[in-house]
Design a protein around this motif. Structure first.
Motif, PDB file in Angstrom:
ATOM      1  N   SER A 165       0.773  -1.038  -0.034  1.00 51.51           N
ATOM      2  CA  SER A 165       0.058   0.014  -0.058  1.00 51.51           C
ATOM      3  C   SER A 165       0.787   1.235  -0.111  1.00 51.51           C
ATOM      4  CB  SER A 165      -0.911   0.123   1.295  1.00 51.51           C
ATOM      5  OG  SER A 165      -1.588   0.984   1.407  1.00 51.51           O
ATOM      6  N   LEU A 166       1.909   1.397   0.961  1.00 55.39           N
ATOM      7  CA  LEU A 166       2.902   2.264   0.848  1.00 55.39           C
ATOM      8  C   LEU A 166       3.518   2.581  -0.586  1.00 55.39           C
ATOM      9  CD1 LEU A 166       4.522   4.319   2.846  1.00 55.39           C
ATOM     10  CD2 LEU A 166       6.163   2.631   2.892  1.00 55.39           C
ATOM     11  N   PHE A 167       3.872   1.590  -1.314  1.00 50.32           N
ATOM     12  CA  PHE A 167       4.459   1.516  -2.544  1.00 50.32           C
ATOM     13  C   PHE A 167       3.653   2.143  -3.727  1.00 50.32           C
ATOM     14  CE2 PHE A 167       4.693  -0.577  -6.655  1.00 50.32           C
ATOM     15  CZ  PHE A 167       6.123   0.129  -6.969  1.00 50.32           C
ATOM     16  N   MET A 168       2.465   1.743  -3.445  1.00 48.18           N
ATOM     17  CA  MET A 168       1.399   2.002  -4.545  1.00 48.18           C
ATOM     18  C   MET A 168       0.829   3.433  -4.290  1.00 48.18           C
ATOM     19  SD  MET A 168       1.199  -0.310  -6.583  1.00 48.18           S
ATOM     20  CE  MET A 168      -0.271   0.085  -7.409  1.00 48.18           C
ATOM     21  N   LYS A 169       0.910   4.043  -2.902  1.00 47.87           N
ATOM     22  CA  LYS A 169       0.444   5.241  -2.859  1.00 47.87           C
ATOM     23  C   LYS A 169       1.595   6.540  -3.367  1.00 47.87           C
ATOM     24  CE  LYS A 169      -2.237   5.712   0.514  1.00 47.87           C
ATOM     25  NZ  LYS A 169      -2.835   5.599   1.551  1.00 47.87           N
ATOM     26  N   ALA A 170       2.993   5.873  -3.175  1.00 46.12           N
ATOM     27  CA  ALA A 170       4.036   6.734  -3.655  1.00 46.12           C
ATOM     28  C   ALA A 170       4.013   6.690  -5.220  1.00 46.12           C
ATOM     29  CB  ALA A 170       5.304   6.142  -3.115  1.00 46.12           C
ATOM     30  N   LYS A 171       3.771   5.418  -5.710  1.00 48.48           N
ATOM     31  CA  LYS A 171       3.595   5.274  -7.357  1.00 48.48           C
ATOM     32  C   LYS A 171       2.341   6.342  -7.785  1.00 48.48           C
ATOM     33  CE  LYS A 171       3.120   1.986 -10.778  1.00 48.48           C
ATOM     34  NZ  LYS A 171       2.065   2.590 -11.498  1.00 48.48           N
ATOM     35  N   ALA A 172       1.265   6.142  -7.294  1.00 48.67           N
ATOM     36  CA  ALA A 172       0.068   6.877  -7.547  1.00 48.67           C
ATOM     37  C   ALA A 172       0.311   8.536  -7.579  1.00 48.67           C
ATOM     38  CB  ALA A 172      -1.120   6.760  -6.537  1.00 48.67           C
ATOM     39  N   VAL A 173       1.198   8.811  -6.525  1.00 47.29           N
ATOM     40  CA  VAL A 173       1.523  10.350  -6.623  1.00 47.29           C
ATOM     41  C   VAL A 173       2.353  10.870  -7.897  1.00 47.29           C
ATOM     42  CG1 VAL A 173       2.849  12.068  -5.136  1.00 47.29           C
ATOM     43  CG2 VAL A 173       1.153  10.595  -3.796  1.00 47.29           C
ATOM     44  N   ARG A 174       3.168   9.679  -7.868  1.00 46.97           N
ATOM     45  CA  ARG A 174       4.194   9.997  -8.996  1.00 46.97           C
ATOM     46  C   ARG A 174       3.588   9.865 -10.513  1.00 46.97           C
ATOM     47  NH1 ARG A 174       9.978   7.278 -10.291  1.00 46.97           N
ATOM     48  NH2 ARG A 174      10.547   8.576  -8.622  1.00 46.97           N
ATOM     49  N   ASP A 175       2.588   8.980 -10.689  1.00 40.70           N
ATOM     50  CA  ASP A 175       1.901   8.725 -11.873  1.00 40.70           C
ATOM     51  C   ASP A 175       1.073   9.975 -11.957  1.00 40.70           C
ATOM     52  OD1 ASP A 175       3.321   6.274 -12.022  1.00 40.70           O
ATOM     53  OD2 ASP A 175       1.360   5.157 -11.492  1.00 40.70           O
ATOM     54  N   GLU A 176       0.258  10.267 -11.356  1.00 42.32           N
ATOM     55  CA  GLU A 176      -0.545  11.534 -11.250  1.00 42.32           C
ATOM     56  C   GLU A 176      -0.109  12.867 -11.420  1.00 42.32           C
ATOM     57  OE1 GLU A 176      -3.567  10.589  -8.179  1.00 42.32           O
ATOM     58  OE2 GLU A 176      -3.500   8.694  -8.662  1.00 42.32           O
ATOM     59  N   ASN A 177       1.028  12.713 -11.211  1.00 43.93           N
ATOM     60  CA  ASN A 177       1.828  13.920 -11.350  1.00 43.93           C
ATOM     61  C   ASN A 177       1.581  14.992 -10.622  1.00 43.93           C
ATOM     62  OD1 ASN A 177       4.145  15.469 -12.388  1.00 43.93           O
ATOM     63  ND2 ASN A 177       2.885  16.265 -13.944  1.00 43.93           N
ATOM     64  N   ARG A 178       1.204  14.855  -9.280  1.00 43.31           N
ATOM     65  CA  ARG A 178       0.453  16.121  -8.359  1.00 43.31           C
ATOM     66  C   ARG A 178       1.220  15.917  -6.868  1.00 43.31           C
ATOM     67  NH1 ARG A 178      -1.919  13.000  -4.436  1.00 43.31           N
ATOM     68  NH2 ARG A 178      -2.780  10.797  -4.930  1.00 43.31           N
ATOM     69  N   ALA A 179       1.161  16.712  -6.206  1.00 45.79           N
ATOM     70  CA  ALA A 179       1.625  16.725  -4.730  1.00 45.79           C
ATOM     71  C   ALA A 179       0.813  16.107  -4.051  1.00 45.79           C
ATOM     72  CB  ALA A 179       1.566  18.218  -4.355  1.00 45.79           C
ATOM     73  N   PRO A 180       1.438  15.082  -2.813  1.00 47.26           N
ATOM     74  CA  PRO A 180       0.614  14.483  -2.152  1.00 47.26           C
ATOM     75  C   PRO A 180      -0.430  15.277  -1.180  1.00 47.26           C
ATOM     76  CG  PRO A 180       3.070  14.175  -1.830  1.00 47.26           C
ATOM     77  CD  PRO A 180       2.939  15.193  -2.652  1.00 47.26           C
ATOM     78  N   THR A 181      -1.539  14.652  -1.107  1.00 43.21           N
ATOM     79  CA  THR A 181      -2.549  15.416  -0.126  1.00 43.21           C
ATOM     80  C   THR A 181      -2.015  15.408   1.232  1.00 43.21           C
ATOM     81  OG1 THR A 181      -3.630  13.511   0.409  1.00 43.21           O
ATOM     82  CG2 THR A 181      -4.311  14.505  -1.590  1.00 43.21           C
ATOM     83  N   ASP A 182      -2.674  16.293   2.131  1.00 50.58           N
ATOM     84  CA  ASP A 182      -2.200  16.218   3.494  1.00 50.58           C
ATOM     85  C   ASP A 182      -2.880  15.054   4.096  1.00 50.58           C
ATOM     86  OD1 ASP A 182      -1.288  18.878   3.569  1.00 50.58           O
ATOM     87  OD2 ASP A 182      -3.347  19.920   4.279  1.00 50.58           O
ATOM     88  N   ALA A 183      -3.837  14.320   3.602  1.00 56.76           N
ATOM     89  CA  ALA A 183      -4.149  13.054   4.321  1.00 56.76           C
ATOM     90  C   ALA A 183      -3.022  12.045   4.113  1.00 56.76           C
ATOM     91  CB  ALA A 183      -5.527  12.684   3.884  1.00 56.76           C
ATOM     92  N   GLU A 184      -2.667  12.166   2.780  1.00 58.65           N
ATOM     93  CA  GLU A 184      -1.371  11.258   2.595  1.00 58.65           C
ATOM     94  C   GLU A 184      -0.198  11.462   3.349  1.00 58.65           C
ATOM     95  OE1 GLU A 184      -2.685  10.032  -2.007  1.00 58.65           O
ATOM     96  OE2 GLU A 184      -1.466  11.981  -1.875  1.00 58.65           O
TER      97      GLU A 184
END
Lengths: 133, 72
Positions: B27-46
């Motif tokens: 889950s940790l990896f997929m979250k970091a990957k999603a942030v990168r793939d979506e080309n956005r800054a992480p949310t406060d919740a993340e």
């Protein structure tokens, strides 16, 4: 020696950014967002390295004569603490300097670069000792 | 694609250890990957979720590091 090199590189990049840029505050940019994304990735990698280090450190410390098959060396444990401390400073600085996205972009870049070096050093040390001494 | 492979090479070797500790490394990896793939800054919740995980791991690291060889 490697730790000293990382510490020196960290100090050099942060100093260079602070002394070489006098533009002050800037508006949020795509670059700032990408730096925050990089800081997030680095903290994720730092979390993974921490977990590997914990597995190593929770093994009983090695004794002479050896009484268990898998053990953790006190010298390696001391190294892991030093590398972890450096990585923690790096990721904390990278996170705090990039989260607002309103700061000095070169300084953010320096913080992220320093964190990358420190986290990589910690991760490499942990990968060497995964599975016990 | 190359960026995703690079991230995988960074994080994947460490995931088994995360799982050993009861941390959802995938889950940790997929979250970091999603942030990168979506080309956005992480949310406060993340960020908060990652910070909480790291705080817990740091406490466990400090406790494990305090262990000393028998007789010292």
């Amino acid at each position: 020696m490697f730790l000293k090199a990382i510490a020196l590189a960290f100090v050099v990049v942060v100093s260079a950014a602070n002394s070489g840029c006098s533009t002050g505050q800037s508006t949020p940019t795509v670059d700032a967002a990408s730096l925050q994304r990089k800081a997030f990735e680095l903290k994720s990698i730092y979390a993974g390295a921490l977990s590997g280090a914990i597995v190593y450190l929770e093994q009983p410390r090695c004794t002479e004569p050896r009484t268990v098959v898998l053990c953790s060396s006190q010298a390696v444990a001391d190294d892991m603490v030093r590398y972890r401390d450096m990585a923690k400073i790096g990721v904390d600085l990278a996170e705090s300097s990039t989260r607002s996205m309103t700061g000095n972009v070169p300084a953010m870049q320096a913080a992220v670069d320093g964190a990358a070096a420190a986290v990589n050093g910690f991760k490499q040390l942990v990968l060497v000792y995964q599975g016990g001494k | 694609m190359i960026a995703a492979i690079g991230l995988a090479l960074e994080v994947l070797p460490l995931i088994p250890k995360l799982i050993d500790l009861g941390v959802d490394g995938y889950s940790l990896f997929m979250k970091a990957k999603a942030v990168r793939d979506e080309n956005r800054a992480p949310t406060d919740a993340e960020w908060q979720q990652l910070d909480a995980m790291v705080n817990d791991l740091e406490a466990r690291f400090d406790a494990a590091a305090r262990q000393r060889p028998p007789g010292t």
